[in-house]
Design a protein around this motif. Sequence first.
Motif, PDB file in Angstrom:
ATOM      1  N   VAL A 298       1.759   7.315  -9.013  1.00  0.00           N
ATOM      2  CA  VAL A 298       0.741   8.348  -9.162  1.00  0.00           C
ATOM      3  C   VAL A 298       1.435   9.700  -9.258  1.00  0.00           C
ATOM      4  O   VAL A 298       2.469   9.925  -8.622  1.00  0.00           O
ATOM      5  N   GLN A 299       0.914  10.571 -10.100  1.00  0.00           N
ATOM      6  CA  GLN A 299       1.463  11.916 -10.230  1.00  0.00           C
ATOM      7  C   GLN A 299       0.776  12.834  -9.226  1.00  0.00           C
ATOM      8  O   GLN A 299      -0.449  12.950  -9.204  1.00  0.00           O
ATOM      9  N   ILE A 300       1.560  13.505  -8.394  1.00  0.00           N
ATOM     10  CA  ILE A 300       1.038  14.389  -7.362  1.00  0.00           C
ATOM     11  C   ILE A 300       0.961  15.824  -7.865  1.00  0.00           C
ATOM     12  O   ILE A 300       0.016  16.549  -7.587  1.00  0.00           O
ATOM     13  N   ASP A 301       1.978  16.236  -8.578  1.00  0.00           N
ATOM     14  CA  ASP A 301       2.075  17.591  -9.092  1.00  0.00           C
ATOM     15  C   ASP A 301       2.734  17.528 -10.464  1.00  0.00           C
ATOM     16  O   ASP A 301       3.114  16.448 -10.920  1.00  0.00           O
ATOM     17  N   GLU A 302       2.899  18.668 -11.098  1.00  0.00           N
ATOM     18  CA  GLU A 302       3.461  18.684 -12.445  1.00  0.00           C
ATOM     19  C   GLU A 302       4.809  17.974 -12.524  1.00  0.00           C
ATOM     20  O   GLU A 302       5.077  17.255 -13.488  1.00  0.00           O
ATOM     21  N   ASP A 303       5.642  18.135 -11.511  1.00  0.00           N
ATOM     22  CA  ASP A 303       6.978  17.530 -11.538  1.00  0.00           C
ATOM     23  C   ASP A 303       7.209  16.523 -10.413  1.00  0.00           C
ATOM     24  O   ASP A 303       8.326  16.031 -10.240  1.00  0.00           O
ATOM     25  N   ILE A 304       6.177  16.200  -9.635  1.00  0.00           N
ATOM     26  CA  ILE A 304       6.316  15.302  -8.484  1.00  0.00           C
ATOM     27  C   ILE A 304       5.483  14.039  -8.692  1.00  0.00           C
ATOM     28  O   ILE A 304       4.300  14.103  -9.042  1.00  0.00           O
ATOM     29  N   ILE A 305       6.100  12.889  -8.459  1.00  0.00           N
ATOM     30  CA  ILE A 305       5.388  11.606  -8.503  1.00  0.00           C
ATOM     31  C   ILE A 305       5.675  10.828  -7.224  1.00  0.00           C
ATOM     32  O   ILE A 305       6.655  11.099  -6.516  1.00  0.00           O
ATOM     33  N   ALA A 306       4.808   9.877  -6.929  1.00  0.00           N
ATOM     34  CA  ALA A 306       5.029   8.944  -5.825  1.00  0.00           C
ATOM     35  C   ALA A 306       4.956   7.536  -6.372  1.00  0.00           C
ATOM     36  O   ALA A 306       4.101   7.231  -7.215  1.00  0.00           O
ATOM     37  N   THR A 307       5.857   6.677  -5.934  1.00  0.00           N
ATOM     38  CA  THR A 307       5.852   5.276  -6.368  1.00  0.00           C
ATOM     39  C   THR A 307       5.711   4.373  -5.156  1.00  0.00           C
ATOM     40  O   THR A 307       6.173   4.692  -4.061  1.00  0.00           O
ATOM     41  N   TYR A 308       5.072   3.233  -5.390  1.00  0.00           N
ATOM     42  CA  TYR A 308       4.753   2.302  -4.308  1.00  0.00           C
ATOM     43  C   TYR A 308       5.324   0.931  -4.633  1.00  0.00           C
ATOM     44  O   TYR A 308       5.056   0.390  -5.710  1.00  0.00           O
ATOM     45  N   ALA A 309       6.127   0.391  -3.706  1.00  0.00           N
ATOM     46  CA  ALA A 309       6.788  -0.900  -3.931  1.00  0.00           C
ATOM     47  C   ALA A 309       6.246  -1.962  -2.977  1.00  0.00           C
ATOM     48  O   ALA A 309       5.696  -1.652  -1.918  1.00  0.00           O
ATOM     49  N   GLN A 310       6.424  -3.203  -3.377  1.00  0.00           N
ATOM     50  CA  GLN A 310       6.036  -4.325  -2.532  1.00  0.00           C
ATOM     51  C   GLN A 310       6.738  -4.198  -1.192  1.00  0.00           C
ATOM     52  O   GLN A 310       7.921  -3.917  -1.116  1.00  0.00           O
TER      53      GLN A 310
END
Length: 229
Positions: free
Chosen positions: A179-191
């Motif tokens: 998911v994109q949080i901000d213009e240059d920041i993303i968060a990723t979710y792993a198993q």
Amino acid sequence: TYQDCFSQLKQVANKNITQVIIAGRFGFLKMFNTKNYTTTDLPTNLQRDIFSRGIKLDNSKIAFGGEDHFLVVYDTQRKKQLSQINTPGFIWDICQCSQSSIAVAHGYDLRVVSMNADASQLQITKIGKHDGDINCVCKLSEDRIASTSDDKKIFIWNLRTKQVVSKLTGHTTAVHGLVQIDEDIIATYAQGAEVIIWNWKTPQKLQTIQIQSVAGYYPDKGISFNCRR
């Protein structure tokens, strides 16, 4: 189940959302009205499960895909399937790249489907691939999209050159969501409930968060999650 979905959808009634599309097994597609709690059947040509998230293309058109290997464009006002195009594998996720194109994740491959003005004609082009199933795709900017995969990596793609411009590594298990949080920041979710915060432009890993439990988590394909700053 349908009843579980129905009860949860009542919670959006106070959020100025009047209609929600429900997709599920065996080509199941319904429109849910959050004001009077009624549902309307939306007939499709699909016979198998709809996996991917649905995306809103405009005020009447949506797109989705799944186990039938088809990307489908559907007109919810006319209750009519406008077009479909075959892909070589299950469609795990999709995202809109532009007004006339959709990124499609199926198997190891990432492809882009182009549409004409009324979405009656679709054309598919291969962009590239991972070394594992692609679980999530997300538009980051006008010409950049991100993909996550069972190969534990996140790729940032240039849609114009069809090249990977950066690879984010750091997860120890399959990466299911982004998911994109901000213009240059993303968060990723792993198993395994591992979340990593990244600056995708740098690219740089900013923080790793280990979540003890996730409500409703199911370790399968096409997982998506929400994140607020």
